[in-house]
Write an enzyme that holds these catalytic residues in place. Sequence first.
Site, mmCIF file in Angstrom:
data_model
loop_
_atom_site.group_PDB
_atom_site.id
_atom_site.type_symbol
_atom_site.label_atom_id
_atom_site.label_comp_id
_atom_site.label_asym_id
_atom_site.label_seq_id
_atom_site.Cartn_x
_atom_site.Cartn_y
_atom_site.Cartn_z
ATOM 1 N N HIS A 204 0.837 -1.195 0.000
ATOM 2 C CA HIS A 204 0.000 0.000 0.000
ATOM 3 C C HIS A 204 0.875 1.250 0.000
ATOM 4 O O HIS A 204 2.088 1.202 -0.241
ATOM 5 C CB HIS A 204 -0.977 -0.023 1.169
ATOM 6 N N HIS B 101 -6.951 8.909 5.442
ATOM 7 C CA HIS B 101 -6.247 9.912 6.242
ATOM 8 C C HIS B 101 -7.207 10.917 6.875
ATOM 9 O O HIS B 101 -6.932 11.464 7.949
ATOM 10 C CB HIS B 101 -5.203 10.620 5.374
ATOM 11 N N CYS C 199 6.128 1.826 31.111
ATOM 12 C CA CYS C 199 5.677 2.635 29.975
ATOM 13 C C CYS C 199 5.139 1.795 28.823
ATOM 14 O O CYS C 199 4.814 2.330 27.772
ATOM 15 C CB CYS C 199 6.808 3.538 29.470
ATOM 16 N N HIS D 210 -35.749 -1.655 38.301
ATOM 17 C CA HIS D 210 -34.592 -2.422 38.768
ATOM 18 C C HIS D 210 -34.084 -3.324 37.650
ATOM 19 O O HIS D 210 -34.789 -3.601 36.676
ATOM 20 C CB HIS D 210 -34.959 -3.254 39.994
#
Length: 868
Positions: free
Chosen positions: A16, A310, A630, A774
């Site tokens: 691509h 995009h 991290c 409920h």
Amino acid sequence: MRTEYRFTCALRHGLHARPASMLAEVARRFAAEVKLSKDASDGPPAEPADARSVLSVVGLNIEHGDRCVLKATGADAGAAIAALKEFVETQLAEGDELPAPSPGETAAAVGGKLPVGLRRAGVAHVSGRAVCAGIAMGEAVTIGGMTLPESARTARAVSVEAELEAAHRAVASVRHDLRRRAAQTGARLESDLLRAHGEIADDPALWAQIERHVRSGATAAQAVAAAAERFSEQLSSAGSAYIRDRVVDVQDVCMQLLDRLTGGGITAMHVKLARESIVFAETLTANQLLHLDRELLKGLVLGRIGATAHTVILARSLRIPTLIEVPEAARLTKGGGGGQAVVDGDGGFVITSVTPAVQRYYQREQRTRQKWLDKMAPLARRPAVTRDGARLEVGANASSAAEIAAAVAQGADGVGLFRTEVLFLERTAPPGEDEQLEIYAAAIDAAEGRPVIIRTFDIGGDKPAPYLHMAREENPFLGIRGLRLYERHPALLRTQLRAIVRASARGGGGGGGVKVMAPMVATPAEAAWFRGQVRQVQDELRGEGGAFDEAMPIGIMIEIPAAALVMDQLCDHADFFSLGTNDLCQYWMAVDRGNTGVAGLYNPRQPSFLRLLRTIVQGAKARGKWVGVCGEMAGERRNLALMLGLGVDEISVAPGDVLGLKTAVQAAEASRCRALVEAAAACRTTHEVEDLLANTPLRPAEGVGGGGRGGGIIDAEAIQVGCDALTKEEAIKDAVDLLFLVGRTERPREVEEAVWAREETYSTGLGFGFAVPHCKTDAVATPTLAVLKLHSPVEWGSMDGQPVQVVLLLAVPAAGGGAGGGGGGGAHMKVFAKLARRLMHEEFRERMMAASDAPAIEACLRQELELG
């Protein structure tokens, strides 16, 4: 000279746009003509593509497993093929990664479901695919696509030379504008997008098509339109959805060319929003989106556009509620625009006929969300401390100042990982010292005094840099990457360290501002070497009279299992550690996390991996060192108990996840989490660990009679007096929203559905002006009673025919207890039965009706229901 190279496309998503542009960049380095084609033995032969042309390469529709041939002709053909062969074998795979959805994004399927309140009101809607969560209301504005003005369609060419010159000027103008905007924008995503469009404007195949049509008698504008149509048809027929989504990129560039050639005559390029708006379009280009007023643009409803376009990626980064694949999107508005519309990115639908009922529903929805934000705002400013006093810093992973600013707004305690390799990739030369200094300074300023951990460049493996001319490796993930690359390129490291050390002067000093960290450290010798490099740069700058933080901490990433057994020695050379769980897990389990064949083993909840993490953290803590995490593991809510139980000092997550995790920490008990980690480490399978996490809450429940504010089944904040609901539907929604606001559910619409599933079987209006709706549902975390005292009674279908003024909504976990200790869901349904019985007593009803505020109602319920 003529030579060739054959290979099989190993890219999961095919060849691509991104890998095609990388291939084209290599081909352009040589004078030789390079052609790419599919192997003729795989089917009918197709015309070879110019390897320098991204559009031509993408147009071949090369998919995973296709056999390909690169052929070069010319004086340096041998060198060209050698370079392309090395590129295909070592770097091409980098371009296969597709953008991931933003954290928290909903994945509502096509066929979005209306909330029950709107369904019961008979509201019409159109479903789509939600690609960015959120709800927006505004004026409907329709934007068209690339259409030539009548004057341009009927115009005659002046001459071939004049039309080609006009086309050249338009291409040069668009190319210059795209590059200028790419350099000026502070957002990396926008910059990358603009650069990619600049490559399309420069594409030789696009120019060849324009020139061919001009030489056939077309004007420059007509030639551009014909070229756009030709490439759109070609890309639209591709087997890959990602390649089909590149149609919008071609149309984007060609629309800009046409706008230049027609003197601003493409009206779709110049839309001005006058007020808060929802934009409807079949195919909106990224450039059109970037030119819209972002303060007024509230939502997007798009038709023929895919999730990897995009435009969609950009909309997600800007957090614009967006639907795609909406049938006839551009025809949904009346007369091409005007009138109000609602985009519901949580439910996956759009409403174009905004009735008073719709307006009231979404006004209440927005009011609830604003209350939640107002409630969370103080929490964002407070440290994340558990109920039993353990603090966990919640930082952010970021690659730009803009991401840091977004994280700070969410309450981030700092930046646990500032990635710098993005500065070194996708360019022909490395960034200089001053360029880096400017970027690091902007990041530090955006952190507003919070600590920033800057990781030195992590290049290699899946992130090669073409200008380093790295040799081909059989397994680059286990080769020259991270710190291992530094000794081979000392000048590159020295330049970066000088920029970081100089930037540390802006961090406030005292070790609390800027920190520097090295990736891929395996041995104490490597840690000592890196520390020495930092000290050398500091000595050098000191000699030059430069300012910097003398106490800047120096740390290392722990992402290689070997480090776990030498933590005591690593502590001699590192001030802090950060666990990169992504690589650490894949190296520990000996799996390629991108290989679907072994993906099941790549799970950070593997019991042995939890034992490894425990060993690392305990080793660091024994020497008094700070430890952060991290990796992606830290950002998953279900892993929070593990992070707290391990005793790490910090987790660093995506900016959008910061606030939610901070609030979850404040509700947890660290002691309970420590016990959970020990139990998880003793498990034998990941399934056992995941069951343990699912069935063990972060804090013990106080039970039915839990005392204190926010404890047990009654929470004073889940009581509202003077509710302005006008209908039964609004009352139930408001009661469910109270559960959301007090943190008892994150999925209020599911709770509402569960309530109505009961309500439609029989009315819960018990009479005397009281209703007790409920449900049992796994969308609630803890059994809770929400109470509304209505300003005006509403019709409920009660047994005695009277309207309802007091609503008591009881929601309990479907699993039969959830967080409730001792008795589970059955015990809480006993509360429901007791409540129903008490409502038969006039004295209780009168006391409830007389209660004028939430504390009085809470006291009444606790006493009458014997809840303590």
